[in-house]
Design a protein around this motif. Sequence first.
Motif, PDB file in Angstrom:
ATOM      1  N   TYR A 236      41.776  30.326  49.083  1.00  0.00           N
ATOM      2  CA  TYR A 236      42.022  31.725  48.778  1.00  0.00           C
ATOM      3  C   TYR A 236      40.768  32.345  48.935  1.00  0.00           C
ATOM      4  CZ  TYR A 236      43.605  35.479  45.755  1.00  0.00           C
ATOM      5  OH  TYR A 236      43.835  36.623  45.546  1.00  0.00           O
TER       6      TYR A 236
ATOM      7  N   ARG B  22      43.537  36.875  35.539  1.00  0.00           N
ATOM      8  CA  ARG B  22      43.808  37.960  36.515  1.00  0.00           C
ATOM      9  C   ARG B  22      44.330  37.365  37.660  1.00  0.00           C
ATOM     10  NH1 ARG B  22      37.952  40.716  35.538  1.00  0.00           N
ATOM     11  NH2 ARG B  22      37.450  38.617  35.920  1.00  0.00           N
ATOM     12  N   LEU B  23      44.249  36.044  37.841  1.00  0.00           N
ATOM     13  CA  LEU B  23      44.781  35.736  39.067  1.00  0.00           C
ATOM     14  C   LEU B  23      45.633  34.296  38.848  1.00  0.00           C
ATOM     15  CD1 LEU B  23      45.018  35.274  42.385  1.00  0.00           C
ATOM     16  CD2 LEU B  23      42.655  34.111  42.282  1.00  0.00           C
ATOM     17  N   ARG B  24      46.754  34.216  39.167  1.00  0.00           N
ATOM     18  CA  ARG B  24      47.807  33.099  38.920  1.00  0.00           C
ATOM     19  C   ARG B  24      48.187  32.606  40.366  1.00  0.00           C
ATOM     20  NH1 ARG B  24      50.127  29.640  35.559  1.00  0.00           N
ATOM     21  NH2 ARG B  24      52.252  29.363  35.990  1.00  0.00           N
ATOM     22  N   PHE B  25      48.244  31.278  40.443  1.00  0.00           N
ATOM     23  CA  PHE B  25      48.852  30.976  41.634  1.00  0.00           C
ATOM     24  C   PHE B  25      50.300  30.077  41.539  1.00  0.00           C
ATOM     25  CE2 PHE B  25      44.290  30.484  42.594  1.00  0.00           C
ATOM     26  CZ  PHE B  25      44.292  30.962  43.789  1.00  0.00           C
TER      27      PHE B  25
ATOM     28  N   GLN C 245      53.824  29.833  46.405  1.00  0.00           N
ATOM     29  CA  GLN C 245      52.823  30.195  47.361  1.00  0.00           C
ATOM     30  C   GLN C 245      52.500  29.049  48.449  1.00  0.00           C
ATOM     31  OE1 GLN C 245      49.481  31.293  44.946  1.00  0.00           O
ATOM     32  NE2 GLN C 245      50.239  33.847  44.823  1.00  0.00           N
TER      33      GLN C 245
ATOM     34  N   ASP D 154      38.439  34.797  37.839  1.00  0.00           N
ATOM     35  CA  ASP D 154      40.052  35.522  38.042  1.00  0.00           C
ATOM     36  C   ASP D 154      40.836  34.449  37.601  1.00  0.00           C
ATOM     37  OD1 ASP D 154      38.618  37.930  38.804  1.00  0.00           O
ATOM     38  OD2 ASP D 154      39.280  38.006  40.842  1.00  0.00           O
ATOM     39  N   VAL D 155      40.732  33.423  37.892  1.00  0.00           N
ATOM     40  CA  VAL D 155      41.639  32.276  37.450  1.00  0.00           C
ATOM     41  C   VAL D 155      41.656  32.019  35.834  1.00  0.00           C
ATOM     42  CG1 VAL D 155      42.648  29.856  37.621  1.00  0.00           C
ATOM     43  CG2 VAL D 155      42.026  31.429  39.527  1.00  0.00           C
TER      44      VAL D 155
ATOM     45  N   VAL E 188      36.607  34.044  42.432  1.00  0.00           N
ATOM     46  CA  VAL E 188      38.028  33.616  42.412  1.00  0.00           C
ATOM     47  C   VAL E 188      38.394  32.714  40.963  1.00  0.00           C
ATOM     48  CG1 VAL E 188      39.844  32.236  43.562  1.00  0.00           C
ATOM     49  CG2 VAL E 188      38.382  34.027  44.849  1.00  0.00           C
TER      50      VAL E 188
ATOM     51  N   GLU F  19      40.598  35.668  51.300  1.00  0.00           N
ATOM     52  CA  GLU F  19      40.362  36.936  50.940  1.00  0.00           C
ATOM     53  C   GLU F  19      38.829  37.613  50.974  1.00  0.00           C
ATOM     54  OE1 GLU F  19      42.658  38.824  49.261  1.00  0.00           O
ATOM     55  OE2 GLU F  19      44.203  37.438  49.950  1.00  0.00           O
TER      56      GLU F  19
END
Length: 59
Positions: free
Chosen positions: A32, A51-54, A58, A46-47, A43, A36
């Motif tokens: 990722y 703020r970021l979720r997988f 995906q 953010d996880v 990253v 990006e």
Amino acid sequence: MDSRAELFPAQGMVMVQFGVQLTAALVRLRAYAYTENRPLADVARDVVTRRLRFDRDQP
């Protein structure tokens, strides 16, 4: 803060989100970050801060 302090929890979170082993979670995080064009530490942060979720849907 040391970037490893965020990377390890992020790996665990991605591991649970995808239902994969820890090494596969790190591969997902690195992939990722690469696609990006972002630093892995950003990253991971953010996880950890949600703020970021997988999702399993995906690729």
